[in-house]
Design a protein around this motif. Structure first.
Motif, mmCIF file in Angstrom:
data_model
loop_
_atom_site.group_PDB
_atom_site.id
_atom_site.type_symbol
_atom_site.label_atom_id
_atom_site.label_comp_id
_atom_site.label_asym_id
_atom_site.label_seq_id
_atom_site.Cartn_x
_atom_site.Cartn_y
_atom_site.Cartn_z
ATOM 1 N N PHE A 107 0.378 -1.294 0.270
ATOM 2 C CA PHE A 107 0.369 0.254 0.118
ATOM 3 C C PHE A 107 0.719 1.209 0.420
ATOM 4 O O PHE A 107 1.897 1.099 0.911
ATOM 5 C CB PHE A 107 -0.954 -0.295 1.493
ATOM 6 C CG PHE A 107 -2.167 -0.633 0.920
ATOM 7 C CD1 PHE A 107 -2.686 -0.926 0.381
ATOM 8 C CD2 PHE A 107 -2.678 -1.847 1.960
ATOM 9 C CE1 PHE A 107 -3.809 -1.654 -0.518
ATOM 10 C CE2 PHE A 107 -3.293 -2.902 2.280
ATOM 11 C CZ PHE A 107 -4.741 -2.461 1.104
ATOM 12 N N SER B 96 -0.505 -1.749 13.631
ATOM 13 C CA SER B 96 -0.272 -3.235 14.520
ATOM 14 C C SER B 96 -0.372 -2.661 16.012
ATOM 15 O O SER B 96 -0.391 -3.394 16.365
ATOM 16 C CB SER B 96 1.246 -3.331 14.282
ATOM 17 O OG SER B 96 0.921 -4.035 12.893
ATOM 18 N N HIS C 267 -5.334 -8.703 8.734
ATOM 19 C CA HIS C 267 -3.553 -8.924 8.670
ATOM 20 C C HIS C 267 -3.010 -9.054 9.929
ATOM 21 O O HIS C 267 -3.220 -9.498 10.448
ATOM 22 C CB HIS C 267 -3.559 -7.159 8.901
ATOM 23 C CG HIS C 267 -1.487 -6.561 8.361
ATOM 24 N ND1 HIS C 267 -0.857 -6.647 9.953
ATOM 25 C CD2 HIS C 267 -1.956 -6.584 7.147
ATOM 26 C CE1 HIS C 267 -0.079 -6.643 9.254
ATOM 27 N NE2 HIS C 267 -0.210 -5.809 7.343
ATOM 28 N N SER D 184 -0.820 -8.356 11.754
ATOM 29 C CA SER D 184 -0.588 -7.868 12.676
ATOM 30 C C SER D 184 -1.337 -7.693 14.196
ATOM 31 O O SER D 184 -1.389 -8.652 15.397
ATOM 32 C CB SER D 184 -0.920 -6.499 12.955
ATOM 33 O OG SER D 184 -2.092 -5.763 11.969
ATOM 34 N N GLY E 123 -11.480 -3.452 4.477
ATOM 35 C CA GLY E 123 -10.030 -2.652 3.291
ATOM 36 C C GLY E 123 -8.996 -4.062 3.618
ATOM 37 O O GLY E 123 -8.053 -3.532 4.327
ATOM 38 N N THR F 200 -5.745 -6.360 2.848
ATOM 39 C CA THR F 200 -3.901 -6.477 2.437
ATOM 40 C C THR F 200 -4.947 -6.436 0.858
ATOM 41 O O THR F 200 -3.414 -6.201 0.132
ATOM 42 C CB THR F 200 -2.654 -7.038 3.339
ATOM 43 O OG1 THR F 200 -3.918 -5.789 4.618
ATOM 44 C CG2 THR F 200 -1.943 -5.417 2.925
ATOM 45 N N ASP G 259 -9.940 -2.386 11.661
ATOM 46 C CA ASP G 259 -9.015 -2.360 10.976
ATOM 47 C C ASP G 259 -9.242 -1.858 9.539
ATOM 48 O O ASP G 259 -9.468 -2.812 8.613
ATOM 49 C CB ASP G 259 -8.121 -3.369 10.540
ATOM 50 C CG ASP G 259 -6.504 -3.286 10.719
ATOM 51 O OD1 ASP G 259 -6.242 -2.289 9.679
ATOM 52 O OD2 ASP G 259 -6.316 -4.359 10.221
ATOM 53 N N ASN H 118 -4.934 4.665 8.810
ATOM 54 C CA ASN H 118 -3.464 5.154 8.457
ATOM 55 C C ASN H 118 -2.518 6.049 7.852
ATOM 56 O O ASN H 118 -3.000 6.102 6.416
ATOM 57 C CB ASN H 118 -2.281 3.955 8.351
ATOM 58 C CG ASN H 118 -1.918 3.254 9.361
ATOM 59 O OD1 ASN H 118 -2.554 3.017 10.144
ATOM 60 N ND2 ASN H 118 -0.951 2.375 8.794
HETATM 61 N N1 PLP Z 1 -4.019 -3.453 8.740
HETATM 62 C C1 PLP Z 1 -4.103 -4.068 7.514
HETATM 63 C C2 PLP Z 1 -5.140 -3.615 6.361
HETATM 64 C C3 PLP Z 1 -3.142 -3.438 6.017
HETATM 65 O O1 PLP Z 1 -3.155 -3.601 5.067
HETATM 66 C C4 PLP Z 1 -1.673 -2.926 7.371
HETATM 67 C C5 PLP Z 1 -0.260 -3.189 6.391
HETATM 68 O O2 PLP Z 1 -0.002 -2.913 5.098
HETATM 69 C C6 PLP Z 1 -1.359 -3.435 8.457
HETATM 70 C C7 PLP Z 1 -3.040 -3.183 9.187
HETATM 71 C C8 PLP Z 1 -0.670 -2.924 9.529
HETATM 72 O O3 PLP Z 1 0.040 -1.694 9.530
HETATM 73 P P1 PLP Z 1 1.125 -0.671 10.026
HETATM 74 O O4 PLP Z 1 2.328 -1.157 9.255
HETATM 75 O O5 PLP Z 1 1.082 0.370 10.163
HETATM 76 O O6 PLP Z 1 1.650 -1.110 11.576
#
Ligand code: PLP
Length: 476
Positions: free
Chosen positions: A85, A152, A189, A191, A245, A247, A272, A302
């Protein structure tokens, strides 16, 4: 020994040079290969084994920046960076981030820099309003927002608050028990998995719910059945994560239905929307926050992905801050102060795992003011229009197919001829340096992702990328 600090004059001189260096860098981005071209160890091998014993002139660092560092950089601000992204930066955000460094303030508690906390609260209230998030998320209500380093960390924080609420505080006092469960789709994700590991629940606590093969969104019927079975077996649902949305394909879970189920079973709903959430600055792109107003206990998106705010800046809101503060508040003697004890201020160190925090709100504040909501809308709409254009080019070519319907700025596609051919095509384009795309696997088949979002991408960049793909695809 002579004073090794840069003198004020030298600081100004080098500062001006560095701003020039950045502006020149942006100007020549178009001619640089998007993906770094170095082999493993090449950058490290060009650096001395130890730090210099004596001070070096600052010029020496700038020299190495060009000669050693730049070849090892993948150019995330390149107009044809379409991988993963986007990680937008912007001139306004960079200047404000520089001010944050210049101030060097630590905002761990309100008293250590009141403006740091209060600007952050106001800016997140502004952003929450701009995204159409509910009033309860504003700092004047029961909830509030905070800037985390990443989504995350935000998801980990949400899980800690959820554990506190679900266990009436015993998770904090006594640790977690093996009967607690967390739910998310197979496309959520990673995370969340990490958060489950870090919380001590262990991966066994994570219930992975399958997705609809066509939409890649969570099968809410399976979520409902899993919750019912778990509760019947004496297990305790703690948190359900809805991905707004994903990843891989940008899939949007049905936040409303998932939220109603989470509420029925007493679980925390964390949404998320790390990438897609910021698109909600445009009223027509409010799909990600749908259902949030009614059900979400927390929401993350973000600005450092697609809203022009230099990494790191992850906006996180909670509907009710009490479980969050219950989970994470500590007051060691050395941080005791009258303002905290009055209860009239927020101490943001209680809103995330770490204590120390820099003035990240400055860059988001600068972005909101410098672009205005209308400028941010234009940025998002521009990205969506370019992705739509690219998707049309894919549709019109028989050698290719779309894997899922495009979502916002993300197009997922492949060569009809097969997985190997698809991957080879992408690698060939990435090796050429013309553009940079990333891949995923959808329902067992390889696909290419093209995520538009850079502030520098123009229609000609999308056309050129398509042309380069098309030439390399041969007869398919
Ligand atoms: N959640 C989603 C849907 C993501 O696409 C991403 C990263 O691409 C994250 C969480 C993690 O993001 P971050 O790098 O800010 O931890």
């Amino acid at each position: 020994m002579a004073d090794a600090h840069l003198s004020p004059e030298e600081f100004r001189r080098q500062g001006h040079r560095i701003i020039d260096w950045i502006a020149d860098y942006w100007d020549r981005l178009d001619d640089l290969p998007v993906r770094a071209q170095v082999a493993p160890g090449e950058v490290a091998g060009a650096l001395p084994a130890s730090a210099p014993e004596l001070p070096e002139p600052f010029d020496a660092l700038l020299h190495d920046l060009d000669e050693v560092v730049l070849p090892g950089i993948t150019h995330w601000q390149h107009p044809r960076f379409f991988a993963y992204f986007p990680a937008n930066s912007s001139p306004a955000a960079i200047l404000a981030d520089l001010i944050s460094s210049g101030l060097g303030a630590q905002g761990m508690i309100w008293a250590t820099s009141p403006a740091l906390t209060e600007v952050e609260q106001v800016v997140l209230d502004w952003l929450g309003e701009a995204l159409g998030l509910p009033e309860a998320f504003r700092s004047g209500g029961p909830g509030g927002g905070v800037i985390q380093d990443t989504a995350s960390t935000a998801t980990f924080t949400a899980l800690l608050a959820a554990l506190h609420r679900a266990t009436g505080g015993s998770a904090r006092a006594d640790g977690v028990t093996p009967d607690l469960r967390v739910y998310a789709s197979s496309q959520a994700h990673s995370s969340l998995t990490k958060a489950v590991i870090m919380s001590g629940l262990g991966e066994q606590a994570l219930r992975v719910i399958p997705v609809d093969p066509r939409t890649q969104a969570m099968r809410v019927d399976i979520l409902a059945a899993t919750l019912e079975e778990d509760v019947a077996a004496g297990l305790r649902p703690v948190l359900v994560l809805a991905a707004a949305g994903t990843t891989s394909t940008g899939a949007l879970d049905d936040v409303g239905t998932i939220g109603a189920l989470a509420r029925q079973y007493g679980a925390w709903l964390h949404v998320d929307a790390a990438w897609a959430g910021v698109a909600a600055v445009c009223p027509e792109h409010r799909q990600a926050p749908e259902g949030v107003a009614e059900y979400a206990d927390s929401f993350v998106t973000n600005p450092h992905k697609w809203l022009l705010t230099t990494f790191d800046c992850s906006a996180f809101w909670v509907r009710d801050r009490a479980p969050l503060l219950g989970a994470l508040s500590l007051l060691p003697e050395y941080l005791r102060n009258p303002a905290s004890e009055s209860g009239a201020v927020a101490d943001l160190r209680d809103w995330h795992p770490q204590l120390g925090r820099r003035f990240r709100a400055l860059k988001l504040w600068a972005v909101l003011r410098s672009y205005g909501i209308s400028g941010l809308q234009a940025h998002i709409r521009g990205g969506v229009a370019l992705a739509t254009r690219f998707a049309d080019l894919v549709r019109a070519d028989d050698r290719f197919e779309l894997v899922t319907e495009p979502v916002l700025g993300l197009v997922v596609f492949r060569l009809r001829s097969g997985d190997e051919e698809t991957l080879r095509l992408m690698e060939s384009l990435n090796d050429s340096g013309v553009a940079y795309l990333s891949h995923t696997v959808v329902e067992g088949r390889t696909a290419i992702r093209l995520a538009v979002g850079s502030w520098r991408t123009r229609a000609e960049d999308v056309e050129r990328t398509w042309q380069a793909l098309s030439e390399r695809a041969g007869s398919g």
